[in-house]
Design an enzyme around this catalytic site. Structure first.
Site, mmCIF file in Angstrom:
data_model
loop_
_atom_site.group_PDB
_atom_site.id
_atom_site.type_symbol
_atom_site.label_atom_id
_atom_site.label_comp_id
_atom_site.label_asym_id
_atom_site.label_seq_id
_atom_site.Cartn_x
_atom_site.Cartn_y
_atom_site.Cartn_z
ATOM 1 N N GLY A 122 0.810 -1.224 0.000
ATOM 2 C CA GLY A 122 0.000 0.000 0.000
ATOM 3 C C GLY A 122 0.833 1.259 0.000
ATOM 4 O O GLY A 122 1.251 1.725 1.070
ATOM 5 N N GLU A 169 10.732 -5.778 -8.036
ATOM 6 C CA GLU A 169 9.414 -5.777 -8.683
ATOM 7 C C GLU A 169 9.553 -5.458 -10.171
ATOM 8 O O GLU A 169 8.973 -6.136 -11.027
ATOM 9 C CB GLU A 169 8.511 -4.755 -7.997
ATOM 10 C CG GLU A 169 7.159 -4.639 -8.672
ATOM 11 C CD GLU A 169 6.203 -3.684 -7.957
ATOM 12 O OE1 GLU A 169 6.583 -3.094 -6.931
ATOM 13 O OE2 GLU A 169 5.073 -3.526 -8.436
HETATM 14 C C1 LIG Z 1 -3.647 -1.966 -12.180
HETATM 15 C C2 LIG Z 1 -2.815 -1.194 -11.203
HETATM 16 C C3 LIG Z 1 -2.305 -1.816 -10.089
HETATM 17 C C4 LIG Z 1 -1.551 -1.106 -9.158
HETATM 18 N N1 LIG Z 1 -1.122 -1.724 -8.014
HETATM 19 C C5 LIG Z 1 -0.563 -0.971 -7.030
HETATM 20 C C6 LIG Z 1 -0.279 -1.559 -5.765
HETATM 21 O O1 LIG Z 1 -0.492 -2.756 -5.546
HETATM 22 N N2 LIG Z 1 0.225 -0.757 -4.798
HETATM 23 C C7 LIG Z 1 0.460 0.570 -4.976
HETATM 24 O O2 LIG Z 1 0.906 1.231 -4.046
HETATM 25 N N3 LIG Z 1 0.214 1.151 -6.177
HETATM 26 C C8 LIG Z 1 -0.300 0.418 -7.201
HETATM 27 N N4 LIG Z 1 -0.572 0.997 -8.417
HETATM 28 C C9 LIG Z 1 -0.336 2.425 -8.565
HETATM 29 C C10 LIG Z 1 0.647 2.796 -9.616
HETATM 30 O O3 LIG Z 1 1.924 2.599 -9.133
HETATM 31 C C11 LIG Z 1 0.277 4.252 -9.935
HETATM 32 O O4 LIG Z 1 -0.726 4.184 -10.916
HETATM 33 C C12 LIG Z 1 1.406 5.067 -10.342
HETATM 34 O O5 LIG Z 1 2.184 5.373 -9.224
HETATM 35 C C13 LIG Z 1 1.004 6.376 -11.032
HETATM 36 O O6 LIG Z 1 0.058 7.089 -10.306
HETATM 37 P P1 LIG Z 1 -1.264 7.618 -11.060
HETATM 38 O O7 LIG Z 1 -1.893 6.481 -11.767
HETATM 39 O O8 LIG Z 1 -2.106 8.372 -10.094
HETATM 40 O O9 LIG Z 1 -0.742 8.607 -12.174
HETATM 41 P P2 LIG Z 1 -0.358 10.150 -12.023
HETATM 42 O O10 LIG Z 1 0.708 10.314 -10.997
HETATM 43 O O11 LIG Z 1 -1.617 10.948 -11.854
HETATM 44 O O12 LIG Z 1 0.267 10.446 -13.442
HETATM 45 C C14 LIG Z 1 -0.557 10.600 -14.632
HETATM 46 C C15 LIG Z 1 0.351 10.590 -15.847
HETATM 47 O O13 LIG Z 1 1.251 11.707 -15.788
HETATM 48 C C16 LIG Z 1 2.599 11.268 -15.872
HETATM 49 N N5 LIG Z 1 3.444 12.117 -15.033
HETATM 50 C C17 LIG Z 1 3.265 12.436 -13.736
HETATM 51 N N6 LIG Z 1 4.245 13.272 -13.334
HETATM 52 C C18 LIG Z 1 5.044 13.460 -14.397
HETATM 53 C C19 LIG Z 1 6.216 14.202 -14.614
HETATM 54 N N7 LIG Z 1 6.791 14.920 -13.636
HETATM 55 N N8 LIG Z 1 6.773 14.181 -15.844
HETATM 56 C C20 LIG Z 1 6.203 13.454 -16.847
HETATM 57 N N9 LIG Z 1 5.101 12.727 -16.697
HETATM 58 C C21 LIG Z 1 4.530 12.731 -15.479
HETATM 59 C C22 LIG Z 1 2.571 9.828 -15.392
HETATM 60 O O14 LIG Z 1 3.658 9.072 -15.918
HETATM 61 C C23 LIG Z 1 1.233 9.349 -15.948
HETATM 62 O O15 LIG Z 1 1.389 8.995 -17.318
HETATM 63 C C24 LIG Z 1 -1.291 0.279 -9.374
HETATM 64 C C25 LIG Z 1 -1.807 0.904 -10.515
HETATM 65 C C26 LIG Z 1 -2.560 0.193 -11.421
HETATM 66 C C27 LIG Z 1 -3.107 0.915 -12.632
#
Ligand SMILES: Cc1cc2nc3c(=O)[nH]c(=O)nc-3n(C[C@H](O)[C@H](O)[C@H](O)COP(=O)(O)OP(=O)(O)OC[C@H]3O[C@@H](n4cnc5c(N)ncnc54)[C@H](O)[C@@H]3O)c2cc1C
Length: 355
Positions: A128, A250
């Site tokens: 988490g 991972e």
């Molecule tokens: C199916 C699935 C399973 C997951 N499982 C887990 C889990 O078990 N545990 C856990 O803790 N998390 C988990 N995650 C979370 C995953 O690690 C996050 O989705 C990830 O950290 C990105 O966060 P976000 O989706 O809110 O994207 P955001 O942070 O909102 O980013 C949106 C987009 O903007 C881009 N972006 C953001 N900042 C920048 C920047 N400075 N420069 C360029 N591009 C940028 C990102 O690359 C992305 O394309 C999971 C996600 C998914 C979809």
């Protein structure tokens, strides 16, 4: 039909593991996975079989009941699962999430948790970290653990926490010092091990998040959840660093899954290209069909070398953040290309659900 083996790096370095995983996966053929995808259910039988065979405890040292193998062996397991058409995402975190206990836990914590994780009596496959308001910028997490006697009281919210409904334990990253009171934004976060079964209904609510693919992910709501302070892993305030060093494992393991997926697509496309006849001959006799299959094979083989290198560096304790990221990027792109190639090779039949 007997599958043609190509030069998988894992298959070369760990042939016995690959053979054993392949045999296990033969009991879980395409229709098994298609039914779970259709019903959006968790492949519990497959996960149990992987646990009982000891494939999920390869990274746990022998003294705690695991097989004490390295990340290269773990990569071989997951690559072969995916090459066989399976989905390691249902259980791969059981392999590596325990790394934070192994590397940063006290000797009492290791003795208490690792043997049960190795045997599969306890599932630790939830992790988490992500929150809706912090996303990629982990230093912005606000889920807070307040110390109250010999307990930590947790309040906040997490999003995208996979397999929480199918795990006994969860590694939780939360703030123990507010961000604006820390010397560095990455300070002031700590790792807690949460017993999920006891927590649900006592300060923790788990809600499934429906995704496009059958992936068991959830959002979590913490409202005064009491976690024993004895479950604090590593140093208080250093949790971000503790979590970060597990992310290389991972990334490398998921890259190995991508290699397996790509091999699956190439196996399928090559077979279909040999068998499907159009204009009175096999479509695979045309260079227009051959070249994309060959390109997929070349790209995938190159990416596999990068995965193997990153895993070898991890196993010898070398810093491998760059290599882990390169491996995951190259392997995912090679796999994506192979998927597109396989779809094109199958023509209209590539569009059919469940073939
Ligand atoms: C199916 C699935 C399973 C997951 N499982 C887990 C889990 O078990 N545990 C856990 O803790 N998390 C988990 N995650 C979370 C995953 O690690 C996050 O989705 C990830 O950290 C990105 O966060 P976000 O989706 O809110 O994207 P955001 O942070 O909102 O980013 C949106 C987009 O903007 C881009 N972006 C953001 N900042 C920048 C920047 N400075 N420069 C360029 N591009 C940028 C990102 O690359 C992305 O394309 C999971 C996600 C998914 C979809």
């Amino acid at each position: 039909m007997e599958r043609q083996r190509q030069d998988g790096v894992s298959a070369e370095s760990n042939p016995d593991i690959c053979e054993a995983v392949r045999r296990l996966c033969a009991s879980f053929p395409g229709p098994y996975w298609q039914a779970h995808d259709r019903e959006r259910t968790y492949p519990a039988q497959f996960v149990s079989a992987m646990t009982e065979a000891g494939f999920l405890s390869v990274l746990i040292p022998e003294e705690y009941g695991g097989s004490g193998l390295g990340l290269q062996a773990a990569c071989a397991v997951l690559e072969e699962v995916h090459r066989s058409g399976g989905n390691g995402g249902a259980c791969h975190a059981q392999m590596y999430t325990m790394g934070v206990i192994l590397r940063h836990g006290s000797s009492e914590q290791k003795a208490r948790w690792l043997p049960a994780i190795a045997s599969g009596d306890l599932r630790l496959q939830a992790f988490g970290v992500t929150e809706p308001g912090a996303s990629t910028d982990t230093s912005r997490i606000t889920t807070f653990a307040r110390r109250e006697g010999d307990h930590c009281v947790v309040s906040g919210q997490k999003l995208w926490i996979s397999r929480a409904e199918y795990s006994d334990l969860m590694v939780l990253l939360c703030r123990t010092t507010p961000r604006d009171q820390c010397a560095k934004p990455s300070d002031g976060m700590s790792v807690l091990l949460v017993a999920l079964r006891e927590a649900v209904g006592n300060g923790l609510t788990i809600r499934p998040v429906r995704t496009m693919l059958n992936h068991a992910t959830t959002e979590l709501f913490f409202d005064g959840l009491r976690v024993p302070a004895a479950n604090l892993i590593g140093k208080e305030g250093q949790g971000f660093r503790h979590i970060l060093d597990g992310m290389n494992a991972e990334r490398i393991l998921i890259a190995a899954e991508c290699i397996g997926d790509g091999r699956f697509f190439i196996d399928r496309a090559s077979t279909y290209a040999r068998e499907r006849e159009v204009f009175g001959r096999a479509i695979g006799e045309n260079q227009g069909v051959q070249f994309p299959i060959a390109r997929a094979h070349v790209q995938l083989s190159a990416a596999a070398l990068m995965v193997d290198r990153a895993a070898a560096m991890f196993d010898t304790g070398e810093p491998c953040g760059t290599e882990a990221n390169m491996a995951k990027m190259l392997a995912s792109e090679a796999s994506w290309f192979a998927a597109d190639m396989a779809l094109q090779t199958h023509g209209g039949f590539g569009f059919v659900r469940g073939i």
